[in-house]
Motif scaffolding. Structure first.
Motif, PDB file in Angstrom:
ATOM      1  N   GLU D  18       0.839  -1.207   0.000  1.00  0.00           N
ATOM      2  CA  GLU D  18       0.000   0.000   0.000  1.00  0.00           C
ATOM      3  C   GLU D  18       0.877   1.261   0.000  1.00  0.00           C
ATOM      4  O   GLU D  18       0.626   2.203  -0.751  1.00  0.00           O
ATOM      5  N   LYS D  19       1.913   1.201   0.809  1.00  0.00           N
ATOM      6  CA  LYS D  19       2.842   2.335   0.914  1.00  0.00           C
ATOM      7  C   LYS D  19       3.489   2.627  -0.449  1.00  0.00           C
ATOM      8  O   LYS D  19       3.596   3.780  -0.879  1.00  0.00           O
ATOM      9  N   ILE D  20       3.932   1.587  -1.103  1.00  0.00           N
ATOM     10  CA  ILE D  20       4.554   1.762  -2.423  1.00  0.00           C
ATOM     11  C   ILE D  20       3.550   2.324  -3.412  1.00  0.00           C
ATOM     12  O   ILE D  20       3.845   3.271  -4.152  1.00  0.00           O
ATOM     13  N   LEU D  21       2.346   1.779  -3.402  1.00  0.00           N
ATOM     14  CA  LEU D  21       1.322   2.240  -4.340  1.00  0.00           C
ATOM     15  C   LEU D  21       1.008   3.722  -4.100  1.00  0.00           C
ATOM     16  O   LEU D  21       0.885   4.492  -5.060  1.00  0.00           O
ATOM     17  N   ASP D  22       0.897   4.102  -2.839  1.00  0.00           N
ATOM     18  CA  ASP D  22       0.631   5.510  -2.533  1.00  0.00           C
ATOM     19  C   ASP D  22       1.734   6.402  -3.068  1.00  0.00           C
ATOM     20  O   ASP D  22       1.486   7.423  -3.714  1.00  0.00           O
ATOM     21  N   THR D  23       2.966   6.008  -2.767  1.00  0.00           N
ATOM     22  CA  THR D  23       4.105   6.801  -3.213  1.00  0.00           C
ATOM     23  C   THR D  23       4.152   6.895  -4.730  1.00  0.00           C
ATOM     24  O   THR D  23       4.369   7.962  -5.301  1.00  0.00           O
ATOM     25  N   ALA D  24       3.954   5.758  -5.364  1.00  0.00           N
ATOM     26  CA  ALA D  24       4.004   5.730  -6.832  1.00  0.00           C
ATOM     27  C   ALA D  24       2.908   6.624  -7.401  1.00  0.00           C
ATOM     28  O   ALA D  24       3.145   7.386  -8.349  1.00  0.00           O
ATOM     29  N   LEU D  25       1.723   6.554  -6.824  1.00  0.00           N
ATOM     30  CA  LEU D  25       0.623   7.403  -7.297  1.00  0.00           C
ATOM     31  C   LEU D  25       1.042   8.862  -7.232  1.00  0.00           C
ATOM     32  O   LEU D  25       0.899   9.609  -8.199  1.00  0.00           O
ATOM     33  N   GLU D  26       1.568   9.244  -6.084  1.00  0.00           N
ATOM     34  CA  GLU D  26       1.939  10.649  -5.913  1.00  0.00           C
ATOM     35  C   GLU D  26       2.981  11.075  -6.951  1.00  0.00           C
ATOM     36  O   GLU D  26       2.835  12.118  -7.596  1.00  0.00           O
ATOM     37  N   SER D  48      14.376  -0.197  -0.486  1.00  0.00           N
ATOM     38  CA  SER D  48      15.401  -0.285  -1.524  1.00  0.00           C
ATOM     39  C   SER D  48      14.740  -0.586  -2.866  1.00  0.00           C
ATOM     40  O   SER D  48      13.635  -1.124  -2.927  1.00  0.00           O
ATOM     41  N   LYS D  49      15.468  -0.245  -3.933  1.00  0.00           N
ATOM     42  CA  LYS D  49      14.961  -0.535  -5.265  1.00  0.00           C
ATOM     43  C   LYS D  49      14.653  -2.028  -5.406  1.00  0.00           C
ATOM     44  O   LYS D  49      13.623  -2.422  -5.944  1.00  0.00           O
ATOM     45  N   GLY D  50      15.580  -2.837  -4.914  1.00  0.00           N
ATOM     46  CA  GLY D  50      15.431  -4.277  -5.052  1.00  0.00           C
ATOM     47  C   GLY D  50      14.113  -4.784  -4.476  1.00  0.00           C
ATOM     48  O   GLY D  50      13.421  -5.593  -5.094  1.00  0.00           O
ATOM     49  N   LEU D  51      13.779  -4.268  -3.311  1.00  0.00           N
ATOM     50  CA  LEU D  51      12.559  -4.746  -2.651  1.00  0.00           C
ATOM     51  C   LEU D  51      11.322  -4.431  -3.483  1.00  0.00           C
ATOM     52  O   LEU D  51      10.391  -5.235  -3.571  1.00  0.00           O
ATOM     53  N   LEU D  52      11.338  -3.268  -4.089  1.00  0.00           N
ATOM     54  CA  LEU D  52      10.184  -2.880  -4.905  1.00  0.00           C
ATOM     55  C   LEU D  52       9.887  -3.940  -5.948  1.00  0.00           C
ATOM     56  O   LEU D  52       8.716  -4.229  -6.239  1.00  0.00           O
ATOM     57  N   TYR D  53      10.932  -4.537  -6.461  1.00  0.00           N
ATOM     58  CA  TYR D  53      10.742  -5.539  -7.509  1.00  0.00           C
ATOM     59  C   TYR D  53      10.268  -6.886  -6.974  1.00  0.00           C
ATOM     60  O   TYR D  53       9.979  -7.789  -7.748  1.00  0.00           O
ATOM     61  N   THR D  54      10.226  -7.053  -5.644  1.00  0.00           N
ATOM     62  CA  THR D  54       9.585  -8.260  -5.127  1.00  0.00           C
ATOM     63  C   THR D  54       8.077  -8.032  -4.987  1.00  0.00           C
ATOM     64  O   THR D  54       7.319  -8.974  -4.822  1.00  0.00           O
ATOM     65  N   TYR D  55       7.674  -6.775  -5.054  1.00  0.00           N
ATOM     66  CA  TYR D  55       6.247  -6.464  -4.970  1.00  0.00           C
ATOM     67  C   TYR D  55       5.613  -6.308  -6.348  1.00  0.00           C
ATOM     68  O   TYR D  55       4.464  -6.667  -6.557  1.00  0.00           O
ATOM     69  N   ASN D  58       7.545  -5.044 -12.675  1.00  0.00           N
ATOM     70  CA  ASN D  58       8.318  -3.984 -13.309  1.00  0.00           C
ATOM     71  C   ASN D  58       7.553  -2.677 -13.195  1.00  0.00           C
ATOM     72  O   ASN D  58       6.452  -2.627 -12.631  1.00  0.00           O
ATOM     73  N   LYS D  59       8.139  -1.630 -13.736  1.00  0.00           N
ATOM     74  CA  LYS D  59       7.556  -0.302 -13.552  1.00  0.00           C
ATOM     75  C   LYS D  59       6.154  -0.222 -14.146  1.00  0.00           C
ATOM     76  O   LYS D  59       5.260   0.384 -13.554  1.00  0.00           O
ATOM     77  N   GLU D  60       5.966  -0.800 -15.303  1.00  0.00           N
ATOM     78  CA  GLU D  60       4.652  -0.712 -15.935  1.00  0.00           C
ATOM     79  C   GLU D  60       3.594  -1.433 -15.112  1.00  0.00           C
ATOM     80  O   GLU D  60       2.478  -0.932 -14.951  1.00  0.00           O
ATOM     81  N   HIS D  61       3.965  -2.597 -14.600  1.00  0.00           N
ATOM     82  CA  HIS D  61       3.022  -3.306 -13.739  1.00  0.00           C
ATOM     83  C   HIS D  61       2.651  -2.460 -12.526  1.00  0.00           C
ATOM     84  O   HIS D  61       1.504  -2.472 -12.085  1.00  0.00           O
ATOM     85  N   LEU D  62       3.639  -1.764 -11.989  1.00  0.00           N
ATOM     86  CA  LEU D  62       3.366  -0.892 -10.855  1.00  0.00           C
ATOM     87  C   LEU D  62       2.321   0.152 -11.237  1.00  0.00           C
ATOM     88  O   LEU D  62       1.344   0.385 -10.507  1.00  0.00           O
ATOM     89  N   LEU D  63       2.504   0.758 -12.392  1.00  0.00           N
ATOM     90  CA  LEU D  63       1.529   1.754 -12.856  1.00  0.00           C
ATOM     91  C   LEU D  63       0.132   1.146 -12.974  1.00  0.00           C
ATOM     92  O   LEU D  63      -0.857   1.721 -12.521  1.00  0.00           O
ATOM     93  N   GLU D  65      -1.107  -1.349 -11.405  1.00  0.00           N
ATOM     94  CA  GLU D  65      -1.673  -1.611 -10.087  1.00  0.00           C
ATOM     95  C   GLU D  65      -2.144  -0.312  -9.438  1.00  0.00           C
ATOM     96  O   GLU D  65      -3.182  -0.269  -8.789  1.00  0.00           O
ATOM     97  N   VAL D  66      -1.353   0.732  -9.627  1.00  0.00           N
ATOM     98  CA  VAL D  66      -1.756   2.039  -9.104  1.00  0.00           C
ATOM     99  C   VAL D  66      -3.104   2.432  -9.697  1.00  0.00           C
ATOM    100  O   VAL D  66      -4.010   2.888  -8.985  1.00  0.00           O
ATOM    101  N   LEU D  67      -3.245   2.206 -10.988  1.00  0.00           N
ATOM    102  CA  LEU D  67      -4.497   2.568 -11.657  1.00  0.00           C
ATOM    103  C   LEU D  67      -5.658   1.703 -11.172  1.00  0.00           C
ATOM    104  O   LEU D  67      -6.738   2.219 -10.855  1.00  0.00           O
ATOM    105  N   ALA D  68      -5.420   0.396 -11.113  1.00  0.00           N
ATOM    106  CA  ALA D  68      -6.482  -0.504 -10.672  1.00  0.00           C
ATOM    107  C   ALA D  68      -6.934  -0.126  -9.264  1.00  0.00           C
ATOM    108  O   ALA D  68      -8.126  -0.046  -8.971  1.00  0.00           O
ATOM    109  N   ASN D  69      -5.961   0.092  -8.409  1.00  0.00           N
ATOM    110  CA  ASN D  69      -6.218   0.512  -7.036  1.00  0.00           C
ATOM    111  C   ASN D  69      -7.091   1.769  -6.993  1.00  0.00           C
ATOM    112  O   ASN D  69      -8.120   1.813  -6.315  1.00  0.00           O
TER     113      ASN D  69
END
Lengths: 200, 200, 200, 200
Positions: D18-26, D48-55, D58-63, D65-69
């Motif tokens: 949730e924290k990552i998604l919030d930050t990414a959204l912002e 760390s950058k590395g940890l983000l990739y366990t969630y 890749n960057k596009e997937h993150l986007l 998820e941010v959108l779906a959320n």
DNA sequence: GATGAATGAGATTTCATTCAT
DNA sequence: TATGAATGAAATCTCATTCAT
């Protein structure tokens, strides 16, 4: 749940260790050392990365153990005692065993060849390999000398080269390779031929 | 000031491209594909990482180009025309050339063998390799058939196996390998022998 | 080849500059500022990267020029003099012109909106934008006040909001958007309605 | 020591996600997708950058998820059932909710608008967006038809345009925007007006 | 004026290894 | 014993900008 007895623990650990080694062998052989990640190995072995590190200090140690393990299997029952020299029967049995091992332990041969060809991965490996093969070379040279070969050392080199070449081609082409035929031809070449007839 | 003329640019690019390919071949051969980083290659070639990517789309493309380059060199002047069959002289010249190439292009052979043994690195490679070797196999089989061999196909396999095995051992042991002797033995084995005398 | 006269050089430079600006507008609009690389822009404009840098100091300056260029086009012939107030006829012509520009300069509007929504890309832009729109707001407020609106400022905000919303939807949906109908509805809403009748 | 229980792991992961998604959204919202680096996101989220990739893969997937959320949040409690049509009360509640969401989820609207305007960033997005808005358009058209509007479809387009325009202006100007006033004006415009009186 | 090779910083992504529990 | 979150270094690749010609 009743607590396990010490020997049960030990057995479990040994089995798990074996499982990791098998998995690592398969991955190292197919993808190469650098091409196989610790994560891949752990996942395929069905354990966590953390646990893997309680069995092996690091990735290189794992490779060493995989090699040691495979080497032990490879030379099992293969007793060529350097001091005593070898006769036709012993050589035949050596050939039979070697071709058999190629079939049983294809994966290991694959890793083996890749490391022989690319020694920078594990520098000590090439040295170890050469040390191990030298006694065999000596025995072969002596044998071919006794058989009256003109250049027994070259013949020994040829012997090894064919084993290596057949092994490599067998690995490269997979199931379709006529391994048995090659074995027969090989045996014929080195054991049936009457060298004294050559050149006459 | 006037800009460089197109042919000047072309020359510069060609030379640098060659330099990168050479460096990449050396590193891929010794450390493997996964073991050689683009940074290493760029540094050793004396250029920046960025520039390398103006010459090759990505690391895999670089490998492909290295292979294509090496293959071209390997089969240069090596004209075995499948339709016409081969005679003793042609086979001799083929062997001479192949042993010569092994000495000239050791690095490439090293890379070549490592990819044959570890096909997951570049899956298409094994297929290409098999396609290229099949015509040679056919020619050899036909030749040995004409020579009155009992099992000409097996003999052809043996022929290839020895070439591969000698190549691998030569690479593994380096300068101390008695390549010339092996070549003579090889030629003797496949060209001098009178197979009809066997078994008499 | 005869050397070109100074004015010819100037003309060529101007045309090339225009070409770069057009290309940059298109790419910035569709892929965003950060999503469009200088290489892409140069390639699409048919010039070298180096040349581009003789026309514009850097990427950000290029964006500024693109914006300035587009703004000039946008407000061409659009003379709303703050001091004098506006009447129905002037407002009608303003609306007509704005809807027309939306069709002509869709690309620019696209870039414009993206920068309004994402101000961190070019921080000064939002400020400039607000400064430019304030006079219009004042005029609208005054106009609606004279028309007897209860809350003329809110009406002015609504006026702008509809223009922005229609613009955005037009850009988002492309050719299928019924722009003309929306224009008519818009004109009807702000110019035909008799506000004094409301609530009676 | 005993390992964490599955639900503990789950909770930790969920919160951090949730924290990552919030930050990414912002960051995506303010700097755009291409303007926000993974490093920035990770740093701001305190990992760390590395940890983000366990969630996220890749960057596009993150986007995505941010959108779906954000979409889920946006349409929460917003039940407009296409088959049944809507009445005045439902439309009023829809407007109230939408203006409320604009205030609560300003960041998401900002990202949303930027992607609508710049569809090349995530091509599927525009399609999804259009598919989602079509049912609403149909409902609005039917409603305005029942209200006796001359051109109900155009009115529906206007409805959406004002929502979009107000949203964009609210985002562009920040806290000073008179959102409440605009809402009242909007409601008055679409719900209080007596269209049959027009033209009389 | 014009080219495109060249760079270095930084982007995205992977990975061996550690650690708290 | 066992987990998997967490990290930091390094890998692959991109890009704005410069420069020699």
């Amino acid at each position: 749940m009743s607590p396990r007895r010490p020997e049960q623990w030990k057995k479990i650990r040994l089995e798990k260790r074996e499982k990791i080694l098998d998995t690592a062998l398969e991955l190292f052989a197919t993808h190469g050392y650098h091409g196989s990640s610790v994560s891949m190995i752990a996942r395929k072995a069905g354990i966590s990365k953390g646990l893997l590190y309680t069995y092996f200090d690091n990735k290189e140690h794992l490779l060493r153990e995989v090699l040691a393990n495979g080497m032990d299997e490879l030379i099992r029952d293969l007793h060529l005692i350097p001091d005593q020299g070898i006769n036709r029967e012993m050589l035949l049995s050596y050939i039979e065993l070697t071709f058999g091992r190629l079939k049983e332990s294809t994966r290991f041969y694959q890793l083996f060849f890749s490391l022989v060809v690319q020694p920078s991965v594990l520098p000590i490996f090439r040295q170890q390999f050469i040390e191990r093969i030298l006694p065999l070379m000596k025995l072969l040279e002596k044998y071919f000398e006794e058989q009256g070969e003109q250049d027994p050392l070259a013949k020994a080199y040829l012997f090894i080269a064919i084993l290596d070449g057949v092994g490599m081609d067998y690995i490269a082409t997979g199931g379709i390779y006529p391994l048995e035929k090659l074995k027969d031809l090989f045996i014929h070449l080195f054991l049936d031929e009457q060298p004294e007839k050559r050149g006459t």
